[in-house]
Design a protein around this motif. Structure first.
Motif, PDB file in Angstrom:
ATOM      1  N   ALA A 124       5.435  -0.008  16.485  1.00 39.03           N
ATOM      2  CA  ALA A 124       5.416   0.982  17.565  1.00 39.03           C
ATOM      3  C   ALA A 124       4.048   1.641  17.708  1.00 39.03           C
ATOM      4  N   GLY A 125       3.075   1.183  16.920  1.00 40.41           N
ATOM      5  CA  GLY A 125       1.722   1.707  17.034  1.00 40.41           C
ATOM      6  C   GLY A 125       1.459   2.966  16.244  1.00 40.41           C
ATOM      7  N   ILE A 126       2.291   3.265  15.251  1.00 42.00           N
ATOM      8  CA  ILE A 126       2.164   4.497  14.473  1.00 42.00           C
ATOM      9  C   ILE A 126       1.625   4.164  13.085  1.00 42.00           C
ATOM     10  N   PRO A 127       0.495   4.724  12.679  1.00 44.58           N
ATOM     11  CA  PRO A 127      -0.042   4.454  11.335  1.00 44.58           C
ATOM     12  C   PRO A 127       0.912   4.952  10.246  1.00 44.58           C
ATOM     13  N   VAL A 128       1.034   4.184   9.174  1.00 44.93           N
ATOM     14  CA  VAL A 128       1.922   4.529   8.064  1.00 44.93           C
ATOM     15  C   VAL A 128       1.157   4.440   6.754  1.00 44.93           C
ATOM     16  N   TYR A 129       1.331   5.451   5.922  1.00 47.98           N
ATOM     17  CA  TYR A 129       0.776   5.424   4.563  1.00 47.98           C
ATOM     18  C   TYR A 129       1.931   5.424   3.576  1.00 47.98           C
ATOM     19  N   GLU A 130       1.927   4.479   2.657  1.00 44.65           N
ATOM     20  CA  GLU A 130       2.965   4.400   1.634  1.00 44.65           C
ATOM     21  C   GLU A 130       2.492   5.138   0.380  1.00 44.65           C
ATOM     22  N   LEU A 131       3.166   6.222   0.077  1.00 47.93           N
ATOM     23  CA  LEU A 131       2.877   6.995  -1.126  1.00 47.93           C
ATOM     24  C   LEU A 131       3.881   6.579  -2.197  1.00 47.93           C
ATOM     25  N   HIS A 132       3.419   5.829  -3.181  1.00 50.33           N
ATOM     26  CA  HIS A 132       4.316   5.288  -4.197  1.00 50.33           C
ATOM     27  C   HIS A 132       4.470   6.303  -5.333  1.00 50.33           C
ATOM     28  N   ALA A 133       5.612   6.953  -5.349  1.00 50.95           N
ATOM     29  CA  ALA A 133       5.920   7.950  -6.377  1.00 50.95           C
ATOM     30  C   ALA A 133       7.408   8.261  -6.304  1.00 50.95           C
ATOM     31  N   ASP A 134       7.927   8.825  -7.389  1.00 50.55           N
ATOM     32  CA  ASP A 134       9.307   9.285  -7.403  1.00 50.55           C
ATOM     33  C   ASP A 134       9.324  10.776  -7.080  1.00 50.55           C
ATOM     34  N   ASN A 135      10.353  11.218  -6.389  1.00 50.76           N
ATOM     35  CA  ASN A 135      10.334  12.597  -5.907  1.00 50.76           C
ATOM     36  C   ASN A 135      10.695  13.630  -6.969  1.00 50.76           C
ATOM     37  N   VAL A 136      11.203  13.206  -8.130  1.00 49.01           N
ATOM     38  CA  VAL A 136      11.512  14.165  -9.189  1.00 49.01           C
ATOM     39  C   VAL A 136      10.821  13.841 -10.513  1.00 49.01           C
TER      40      VAL A 136
ATOM     41  N   TYR B 263       3.606  10.076 -10.433  1.00 42.88           N
ATOM     42  CA  TYR B 263       2.605  10.567  -9.474  1.00 42.88           C
ATOM     43  C   TYR B 263       1.215  10.465 -10.083  1.00 42.88           C
ATOM     44  N   ARG B 264       0.344   9.687  -9.458  1.00 41.64           N
ATOM     45  CA  ARG B 264      -1.014   9.491  -9.954  1.00 41.64           C
ATOM     46  C   ARG B 264      -1.966  10.503  -9.317  1.00 41.64           C
ATOM     47  N   GLU B 265      -2.953  10.931 -10.097  1.00 43.72           N
ATOM     48  CA  GLU B 265      -3.926  11.896  -9.585  1.00 43.72           C
ATOM     49  C   GLU B 265      -4.709  11.342  -8.411  1.00 43.72           C
ATOM     50  N   SER B 266      -4.826  10.023  -8.350  1.00 43.02           N
ATOM     51  CA  SER B 266      -5.588   9.399  -7.271  1.00 43.02           C
ATOM     52  C   SER B 266      -4.803   9.331  -5.965  1.00 43.02           C
ATOM     53  N   ALA B 267      -3.515   9.673  -5.994  1.00 42.43           N
ATOM     54  CA  ALA B 267      -2.673   9.503  -4.813  1.00 42.43           C
ATOM     55  C   ALA B 267      -3.125  10.392  -3.664  1.00 42.43           C
ATOM     56  N   GLU B 268      -3.413  11.643  -3.951  1.00 39.16           N
ATOM     57  CA  GLU B 268      -3.761  12.565  -2.872  1.00 39.16           C
ATOM     58  C   GLU B 268      -5.111  12.246  -2.238  1.00 39.16           C
ATOM     59  N   PRO B 269      -6.177  11.970  -3.022  1.00 41.64           N
ATOM     60  CA  PRO B 269      -7.436  11.569  -2.386  1.00 41.64           C
ATOM     61  C   PRO B 269      -7.290  10.304  -1.544  1.00 41.64           C
ATOM     62  N   ALA B 270      -6.495   9.353  -2.004  1.00 43.34           N
ATOM     63  CA  ALA B 270      -6.295   8.126  -1.226  1.00 43.34           C
ATOM     64  C   ALA B 270      -5.585   8.423   0.087  1.00 43.34           C
ATOM     65  N   LEU B 271      -4.610   9.328   0.036  1.00 47.22           N
ATOM     66  CA  LEU B 271      -3.908   9.717   1.252  1.00 47.22           C
ATOM     67  C   LEU B 271      -4.848  10.442   2.208  1.00 47.22           C
ATOM     68  N   GLU B 272      -5.707  11.304   1.677  1.00 48.58           N
ATOM     69  CA  GLU B 272      -6.670  12.011   2.522  1.00 48.58           C
ATOM     70  C   GLU B 272      -7.647  11.042   3.177  1.00 48.58           C
ATOM     71  N   ASP B 273      -8.029  10.021   2.444  1.00 52.23           N
ATOM     72  CA  ASP B 273      -8.929   9.014   3.010  1.00 52.23           C
ATOM     73  C   ASP B 273      -8.249   8.289   4.166  1.00 52.23           C
ATOM     74  N   TRP B 274      -6.985   7.903   3.991  1.00 55.73           N
ATOM     75  CA  TRP B 274      -6.215   7.260   5.081  1.00 55.73           C
ATOM     76  C   TRP B 274      -6.103   8.202   6.279  1.00 55.73           C
ATOM     77  N   LEU B 275      -5.859   9.462   6.015  1.00 54.72           N
ATOM     78  CA  LEU B 275      -5.701  10.439   7.081  1.00 54.72           C
ATOM     79  C   LEU B 275      -6.974  10.529   7.918  1.00 54.72           C
ATOM     80  N   GLU B 276      -8.116  10.586   7.261  1.00 53.83           N
ATOM     81  CA  GLU B 276      -9.382  10.689   7.984  1.00 53.83           C
ATOM     82  C   GLU B 276      -9.699   9.406   8.751  1.00 53.83           C
ATOM     83  N   ARG B 277      -9.426   8.253   8.143  1.00 48.72           N
ATOM     84  CA  ARG B 277      -9.793   6.971   8.752  1.00 48.72           C
ATOM     85  C   ARG B 277      -8.859   6.564   9.888  1.00 48.72           C
TER      86      ARG B 277
END
Length: 414
Positions: A379-391, A396-410
């Motif tokens: 449908a033309g919508i960018p998707v980022y897969e954050l691989h982690a468990d919610n509890v 949850y890796r420390e690198s997850a948030e910077p990688a997500l921020e990079d996707w967000l900017e790009r």
């Protein structure tokens, strides 16, 4: 600690604490207590006056209080898996805590009944362990499927649910509900009343309609007036009390407060640069996660499944209360996890909320995630897969948030 912007969110949390205190007192006095899965027909217990606590809600409390690692260790010490279905298994660990004095909210009282559907081998085995404990009975519900799948189930479900779900699935669920009622009457001494159930279902429908109004209001308002960290408690705590006047009125107050913010021009983020969709369960051990993206990037999470499914997944109207209740839960998992039920719904919601990108929390036990992402990208919508468990914080890796921020900017903000 996440600051709540809405009075309705703070009030719901306060009410939940008082309710849980009363629940503990009732259980300590020898009264029946049920532990039920989030997608189980809790309305039967409501109509019969049997107190219950929701399995996944308690897991979210444990995770928010950073006690999930301790609970998972208790499972591991007894030879149970601590790396799968954590969201459903953490409450089980409460049974094995030798010193529950440090448990959140005074600890989970020991249930006498557990109710859960048989979705997946892991879930069934978790509840089998519950049922093997002295004084606890497990009542299992089947999980059926249907070959004919309506992609626009959200349009059909309120009134044309027989067509949406399928007669065979409804027949099975109705028979299971009838057996559940007989079981509860026999084991608790409480008496089922169809009149009481009708009243419960009427209140649930009213609550769902208020949630639908709120969902639609948030979807069409820019910049967004509602922080996801306010929306989740404001909608979900009343969901655990649905079928009560308090829950119906709480949904109305939530709607009125969001409406007032819209009229006043109040915004979660004045410099809103992007509207994001969060697919998956809440990241309970780090709810500040969502607000950091507002502060750093002007990227606001305008959608979570909690308000959306409260709007589309619950209203059921009809003359036969048991069959209408069966229609609410016979395909509940399909709505969230089984394509094309789920994938088409997520695309519909993404378009309704005019999102610029999707963050999809993908855990090891994810169901249908690949198809959801494929449909959104088509449908033309960018998707980022954050691989982690919610509890489970270990995932949850420390690198997850910077990688997500990079996707967000790009891919979103550019």
């Amino acid at each position: 600690m996440v600051e709540k912007l809405l009075a309705s969110a703070a009030e719901a949390t306060r009410y939940q604490r008082e309710w849980f205190h009363g629940l503990r007192e009732s259980a300590a006095g020898g009264g029946p207590l049920a532990l039920v899965n989030a997608d189980a027909p809790q309305e039967i217990f409501r109509a019969m006056g049997i107190p219950y606590v929701v399995n996944q809600w308690w897991a979210s409390v444990v995770a928010a209080k950073r006690r999930a690692p301790h609970h998972l260790e208790l499972l591991r010490e007894r030879g149970y898996p601590d790396h799968t279905e954590q969201y459903s298994s953490i409450p089980l660990a409460s049974l094995f805590d030798p010193d529950p004095r440090d448990a959140p909210w005074g600890g989970l009282p020991r249930p006498t009944i557990v109710l859960g559907e048989t979705v997946g081998d892991g879930t069934r085995k978790i509840f089998d362990v519950w049922g093997s404990q002295p004084g606890i009975t497990y009542y299992a519900l089947e999980s059926a499927a249907e070959n004919a799948v309506p992609v626009n189930w959200w349009d059909l479900m309120p009134h044309d649910w027989e067509k949406a779900v399928g007669t065979a699935r409804l027949d099975l669920m109705v028979s299971e509900l009838e057996n559940l009622i007989r079981f509860l009457e026999t084991t608790t001494g409480r008496v089922f009343s169809e009149r009481a159930l009708r009243r419960v279902l009427d209140l649930v429908n009213e609550q769902a309609e208020w949630n639908r109004r709120t969902r639609d209001l948030v979807a069409r308002t820019t910049p967004t007036p509602l922080a996801v960290t306010d929306g989740i408690p404001s909608v979900m705590i009343p969901q655990w009390h649905r079928g009560t006047e308090w829950a119906r009125d709480a949904a109305r107050r939530f709607n009125e407060e969001v409406e007032a913010r819209v009229r006043a021009g109040a915004a979660v983020c004045e410099d809103e640069r992007a509207r994001l969709m969060w697919i998956g369960r809440g990241l309970w051990y780090d709810m500040d996660f969502y607000r950091r993206f507002e502060q750093r990037h002007g990227a606001v999470f305008v959608w979570s499944m909690y308000l959306a499914v409260a709007a589309d997944g619950y209203p059921r109207y009809g003359d036969d209360p048991l069959r209408a209740l069966a229609a609410r839960f016979a395909a509940f998992n399909d709505q969230l996890y089984t394509p094309p039920w789920s994938s088409e719904w997520y695309v519909k919601e993404a378009r309704l909320h005019r999102v610029d990108g999707v963050v999809h929390l993908v855990s090891d036990d994810a169901r249908g995630g690949y198809f959801t992402n494929r449909a959104l990208r088509a449908a033309g919508i960018p998707v980022y897969e954050l691989h982690a468990d919610n509890v489970d914080t270990r995932s949850y890796r420390e690198s997850a948030e910077p990688a997500l921020e990079d996707w967000l900017e790009r891919e979103v903000l550019r």
